[in-house]
Design a protein around this motif. Structure first.
Motif, mmCIF file in Angstrom:
data_model
loop_
_atom_site.group_PDB
_atom_site.id
_atom_site.type_symbol
_atom_site.label_atom_id
_atom_site.label_comp_id
_atom_site.label_asym_id
_atom_site.label_seq_id
_atom_site.Cartn_x
_atom_site.Cartn_y
_atom_site.Cartn_z
ATOM 1 N N GLY A 41 26.124 34.675 16.966
ATOM 2 C CA GLY A 41 26.153 34.078 15.636
ATOM 3 C C GLY A 41 27.538 33.546 15.300
ATOM 4 O O GLY A 41 27.691 32.415 14.817
ATOM 5 N N ARG A 42 28.555 34.348 15.562
ATOM 6 C CA ARG A 42 29.943 33.915 15.311
ATOM 7 C C ARG A 42 30.324 32.764 16.221
ATOM 8 O O ARG A 42 30.960 31.782 15.785
ATOM 9 N N GLY B 213 27.219 38.547 8.690
ATOM 10 C CA GLY B 213 27.654 39.939 8.673
ATOM 11 C C GLY B 213 27.382 40.692 7.387
ATOM 12 O O GLY B 213 27.617 41.893 7.324
ATOM 13 N N ASN B 214 26.861 40.017 6.363
ATOM 14 C CA ASN B 214 26.589 40.677 5.072
ATOM 15 C C ASN B 214 25.087 40.957 4.928
ATOM 16 O O ASN B 214 24.414 40.414 4.045
ATOM 17 N N ILE B 215 24.572 41.818 5.805
ATOM 18 C CA ILE B 215 23.127 42.040 5.883
ATOM 19 C C ILE B 215 22.568 42.611 4.585
ATOM 20 O O ILE B 215 21.543 42.145 4.080
ATOM 21 N N GLY B 216 23.216 43.643 4.044
ATOM 22 C CA GLY B 216 22.710 44.270 2.828
ATOM 23 C C GLY B 216 22.606 43.293 1.679
ATOM 24 O O GLY B 216 21.593 43.257 0.965
ATOM 25 N N ASP B 217 23.644 42.486 1.472
ATOM 26 C CA ASP B 217 23.626 41.500 0.392
ATOM 27 C C ASP B 217 22.505 40.488 0.602
ATOM 28 O O ASP B 217 21.812 40.099 -0.343
ATOM 29 N N TYR B 218 22.344 40.059 1.850
ATOM 30 C CA TYR B 218 21.322 39.054 2.150
ATOM 31 C C TYR B 218 19.922 39.606 1.891
ATOM 32 O O TYR B 218 19.078 38.946 1.283
ATOM 33 N N MET B 219 19.685 40.851 2.341
ATOM 34 C CA MET B 219 18.370 41.452 2.148
ATOM 35 C C MET B 219 18.090 41.678 0.668
ATOM 36 O O MET B 219 16.951 41.527 0.208
ATOM 37 N N SER B 220 19.110 42.036 -0.082
ATOM 38 C CA SER B 220 18.936 42.251 -1.513
ATOM 39 C C SER B 220 18.527 40.966 -2.220
ATOM 40 O O SER B 220 17.605 40.957 -3.040
ATOM 41 N N SER B 221 19.193 39.864 -1.879
ATOM 42 C CA SER B 221 18.902 38.604 -2.570
ATOM 43 C C SER B 221 17.581 37.978 -2.133
ATOM 44 O O SER B 221 16.996 37.186 -2.869
ATOM 45 N N ASP C 122 22.112 39.602 10.800
ATOM 46 C CA ASP C 122 23.575 39.545 10.917
ATOM 47 C C ASP C 122 24.034 38.103 11.105
ATOM 48 O O ASP C 122 25.012 37.668 10.493
ATOM 49 N N TRP C 123 23.309 37.357 11.927
ATOM 50 C CA TRP C 123 23.693 35.973 12.175
ATOM 51 C C TRP C 123 23.575 35.125 10.916
ATOM 52 O O TRP C 123 24.504 34.426 10.543
ATOM 53 N N VAL C 124 22.432 35.195 10.269
ATOM 54 C CA VAL C 124 22.202 34.311 9.115
ATOM 55 C C VAL C 124 23.062 34.706 7.922
ATOM 56 O O VAL C 124 23.434 33.859 7.099
#
Length: 387
Positions: free
Chosen positions: A256-257, A210-218, A205-207
């Motif tokens: 993170g924020r 908040g866009n965890i799904g997108d980050y994990m996908s890429s 979530d921090w890195v």
């Protein structure tokens, strides 16, 4: 997706070659090496609580069914658990003497100490297993829809399943390993359970902002988690350098924020600590969790602290006193309206039309008591702010 019902596999069969990793807290292999009990998309083992694991064994001893178990057929002679790894790991751990259950006399009994008929009852139990064959997307989509023995997958566990691969494997090894020496330090700032993937979820979530799904996908096929670890450690190091004292209310804050918003500003840890302790000792501060962002932001946004407001009895008492004095002088019962030159100069406001105000702002040392209370019309109170 193709499914085949198997009713010929027993607990004993599964426990042949059973391997359990005590450090990582997960079952690894069974069925003479043919079965991978915890593929990378599976959650950690969470039944080792002396209740759920014991309940599995008691069910076997009483002849109760364990429910459907699903295997994914990866290739000829190779299977992995799709649904049932908590139950399988529980009876595998018991059969290999990793924990005990109480007998009818209340005595703790390991598997090796059970009567032979009870051992046989467990080992000879036939399991109801479906072998599933399908594409990765079919298997993952099916996996997303199931509940495992009454403990639904949480959001991060689902994401781990959907985006399984080397990145998830490395992420779990770092952030979902209860034996990681850093867990105690991290736990001061992160709430939740390591085994339920909540530390990993926080790092992602921090890195990802908040866009965890997108980050994990890429990053799914990445063979390292350098960026994830570096960013996570940067946040933790920043928090621990700014705040000398570790308070319980720090756990679970949006660090993170806060890092993104404030890390470029300089802070004196000694002054920060003094301000934190002052606020902790202030009886008017109702929300201690807001103290940290309040201080980081320059101690101006009192809404973060939910400062205790004047009670209704105080408001009514001050209102009646002000109104009586205003009527005697033929002026408004709002002191600021009375100073003006418009039509409100002599207006008597109703109680519902007024707000209680600190004469001396709380942030400037004003107390929340009747001596520091005045009633202002809503317009003037909202314009006054923190003055």
């Amino acid at each position: 997706m193709k499914t085949t019902l198997r009713i010929d596999i027993t607990v004993k069969d599964i426990c042949e070659g059973f391997v359990y990793n005590e450090l990582e807290g997960k079952g690894l292999f069974g069925l003479s090496g043919k079965l991978t009990i915890q593929p990378e998309y599976q959650r950690n083992y969470i039944y080792a609580d002396g209740k759920k694991d014991v309940a599995v064994i008691q069910s076997l001893l009483k002849g109760y069914p364990l429910g459907l178990i699903y295997f994914n057929k990866v290739s000829d002679g190779k299977l992995e658990v799709l649904d049932g790894q908590q139950r399988i790991t529980s009876f595998g751990r018991f059969v290999t003497d990793k924990f005990a259950v109480k007998d009818e006399n209340g005595m703790e009994q390991y598997f090796g100490g059970l009567a032979t008929d009870k051992q046989a009852r467990i080992l000879e139990t036939k399991l109801l297993i479906y072998e599933c064959e399908g594409t990765e997307s079919e298997i993952k989509e099916w996996f997303r829809t199931i509940n495992i023995a009454g403990v639904p997958l949480n959001n991060q566990e689902l994401l781990n399943a959907v985006y399984s691969g080397p990145f998830v494997t490395l992420g779990k090894a770092e952030f979902s390993n209860s034996q990681n020496a850093n867990i105690q330090k991290w736990g001061a700032y992160i709430s939740g359970s390591v085994n339920r993937q909540e530390f990993l979820e926080c790092a992602l979530d921090w890195v990802s902002k908040g866009n965890i799904g997108d980050y994990m996908s890429s990053h799914r096929h990445d063979t390292n988690i350098t960026e994830l670890k570096t960013y996570f450690n940067s946040v933790i190091d920043w928090v621990s350098s700014v705040f000398k004292d570790v308070e319980s209310e720090m756990r679970g804050l949006e660090w993170g924020r806060l890092y993104e918003t404030y890390h470029a500003q300089p802070y004196d840890p000694a002054k920060v600590s003094k301000e934190i302790q002052k606020l902790y000792g202030d009886p008017y501060v109702k929300n201690r969790k807001g103290i940290f962002e309040y201080v980081l932001g320059g101690s101006t946004d009192t809404k973060l602290l939910d400062v205790r407001v004047f009670d209704d009895a105080t408001k009514r008492s001050v209102y009646e006193t002000q109104t009586a004095a205003a009527n005697a002088k033929s002026e408004s019962n709002c002191p600021l309206c009375a100073l003006g030159h418009d039509a409100n100069k002599t207006k008597i406001w109703k109680l519902a039309e007024m707000d209680a105000d600190h004469v001396t702002a709380w942030s400037k040392g004003g107390a929340t008591d009747i001596k520091n209370c005045q009633m202002l019309c809503k317009t003037h109170n909202r314009a006054k702010g923190n003055k």
